[in-house]
Design an enzyme around this catalytic site. Structure first.
Site, PDB file in Angstrom:
ATOM      1  N   ASP A 284       0.832  -1.215   0.000  1.00 52.24           N
ATOM      2  CA  ASP A 284       0.000   0.000   0.000  1.00 52.24           C
ATOM      3  C   ASP A 284       0.864   1.262   0.000  1.00 52.24           C
ATOM      4  OD1 ASP A 284      -1.858   2.013   0.517  1.00 52.24           O
ATOM      5  OD2 ASP A 284      -2.037   1.499   2.641  1.00 52.24           O
TER       6      ASP A 284
ATOM      7  N   HIS B 122      -8.464  10.478  15.222  1.00 55.17           N
ATOM      8  CA  HIS B 122      -8.285   9.510  14.141  1.00 55.17           C
ATOM      9  C   HIS B 122      -6.800   9.236  13.954  1.00 55.17           C
ATOM     10  CE1 HIS B 122      -8.811   7.293  10.453  1.00 55.17           C
ATOM     11  NE2 HIS B 122      -8.029   8.125   9.794  1.00 55.17           N
TER      12      HIS B 122
ATOM     13  N   GLY C 254      -5.030   4.191   8.945  1.00 52.40           N
ATOM     14  CA  GLY C 254      -4.826   2.753   8.802  1.00 52.40           C
ATOM     15  C   GLY C 254      -3.802   2.425   7.734  1.00 52.40           C
ATOM     16  N   HIS C 255      -3.227   3.476   7.084  1.00 50.67           N
ATOM     17  CA  HIS C 255      -2.224   3.276   6.040  1.00 50.67           C
ATOM     18  C   HIS C 255      -0.833   3.536   6.605  1.00 50.67           C
ATOM     19  CE1 HIS C 255      -5.356   3.142   2.925  1.00 50.67           C
ATOM     20  NE2 HIS C 255      -5.917   4.152   3.578  1.00 50.67           N
TER      21      HIS C 255
ATOM     22  N   HIS D  92      -2.230   0.865  -4.607  1.00 52.69           N
ATOM     23  CA  HIS D  92      -3.130   1.687  -3.791  1.00 52.69           C
ATOM     24  C   HIS D  92      -2.565   3.077  -3.512  1.00 52.69           C
ATOM     25  CE1 HIS D  92      -6.123   2.884  -0.842  1.00 52.69           C
ATOM     26  NE2 HIS D  92      -6.787   1.760  -1.104  1.00 52.69           N
TER      27      HIS D  92
ATOM     28  N   ASP E 216     -28.390   2.002 -15.067  1.00 52.69           N
ATOM     29  CA  ASP E 216     -29.617   2.787 -15.093  1.00 52.69           C
ATOM     30  C   ASP E 216     -30.801   1.824 -15.119  1.00 52.69           C
ATOM     31  OD1 ASP E 216     -31.344   4.967 -15.280  1.00 52.69           O
ATOM     32  OD2 ASP E 216     -31.305   4.949 -17.468  1.00 52.69           O
TER      33      ASP E 216
END
Length: 367
Positions: free
Chosen positions: A7, A176, A179-180, A202, A255
């Site tokens: 990541d 906060h 999470g990375h 990512h 749609d």
């Protein structure tokens, strides 16, 4: 390890992201000081964050109302599988919360990114079936403002503030932790894993490039580091890791029952309709002679408020009458050009009054 896909989202952030447990003191302060209801918005996939909030709610004597489908489902599944410990009797259904004192209520909600149909947005704009913002409420965004979502989130913050609530978020309080992994953590895991091939994933393209350079700095040969893009097909073989094909990726518009069958032109017309409205002109002509026997009748949808509409449409009708008085309507093959001229006349007239150019539909009937 043959290949490592890592990541890259926070590769530009120096140091470490920090432990999830570091936000507990800030959350505890909020629980201790809040005089009324607390509403915490966070990612429903962050089970550890949910656990901290449930534990604090139990410690400070608050009942928890889960708001949002994903929050409810994820909490239930995590509890069933043993990843989440829910204190007995702490969860209350949203329909049963009105009998509880405000200082005994915690709302744990989705919508931390300002999603338009989330419970948080519905509350902000007073459209939620069960929840209304109260004076003394405290809203906590226990999440990062993902780039691109700032405007929607700021709207929610403003609406909650306008209705008497206080708001806390990452920029003003430590509520906060990402999470990375940050850059030093990315380097550490690369040293531990020591893969044969490396591919950053990512993140924006600049993140991938920076992460790839980091891999080379950590000793992975340049020829064994690959930066790929969405749609690239990667093959790992005895000859190495490389891009062997590419799949063209694009947004697919669903749609109703149709998938991908609504084109750009239709979407453009829908956008224009939503912004400037529609005017329909209907007239009937005698076959052969081209004499106008009925109309022009002018109708509008989404054009302007009702009080101005009769005056506006009367003027539009007169503009069309003046135009068609000098046109030959006897030949149906020429009607397409007639429709274009009517469309331009109507748009010019309405633009002169409203400074808007609506979509114009012209219907010519032959009798």
């Amino acid at each position: 390890m043959l290949a490592f896909f890592s990541d890259s989202t926070n590769v530009e952030r120096s140091g470490s992201a920090g432990s999830e447990s570091t936000i507990r003191p800030a959350l505890a302060r909020i629980f201790r000081a809040a005089p009324g209801r607390i509403l915490i918005a966070t990612f429903s996939s962050n089970i550890h964050r949910i656990q901290q909030i449930l534990s604090l709610a139990s410690e400070f004597g608050r009942y928890v109302v889960l708001v949002g489908r994903s929050m409810t489902v994820n909490t239930r599944i995590a509890a069933e599988r043993g990843y989440l410990e829910v204190p007995p009797g702490i969860l209350v259904d949203i329909k049963d919360m009105n009998g509880l004192p405000d200082d005994k209520v915690l709302l744990l909600s989705t919508g931390s990114q300002g999603e338009p149909m989330s419970a948080l947005s519905l509350m902000a704009y007073e459209r939620h079936k069960y929840l209304k913002v109260k004076q003394g409420d405290l809203l906590v965004f226990s999440s990062r403002f993902i780039p691109g979502n700032e405007k929607a989130i700021n709207h929610i913050i403003n609406e909650f503030s306008r209705r008497g609530a206080d708001v806390e978020y990452e920029k003003v309080s430590h509520v906060h932790v990402s999470g990375h992994a940050a850059s030093e953590e990315l380097r550490s895991i690369m040293r531990i894993v020591r893969p044969h091939y490396f591919m950053p994933v990512h993140g924006e393209y600049r993140h991938l490039r920076r992460h790839a350079r980091m891999a080379v700095e950590e000793g992975i040969p340049q020829e064994r580091v690959l930066v790929a893009q969405d749609g690239d097909m990667i093959e790992i073989s005895r000859e190495g890791m490389k891009v062997v094909d590419h799949v063209e990726l694009k947004r697919v518009f669903v749609d109703g029952k149709g998938v991908g069958d609504v084109g750009t032109e239709v979407l453009r017309e829908r956008r224009v309709l939503s912004e400037v409205g529609l005017v329909t002109v209907v007239l009937a002509v005698q076959g052969g002679t081209g004499e106008v026997v009925s109309g022009p009748e002018v109708f509008s949808r989404g054009l302007t408020y009702e009080e101005l509409e009769p005056e506006l449409l009367d003027g539009t009708r007169q503009a069309v009458e003046r135009l068609i008085a000098g046109l030959d309507l006897g030949d149906p093959e020429e009607w397409e050009e007639v429709r274009d001229q009517i469309r331009l006349a109507v748009r010019r007239h309405i633009n002169r009054i409203l400074r808007r150019k609506p979509l114009v539909q012209t219907i010519i009937l032959q009798i």
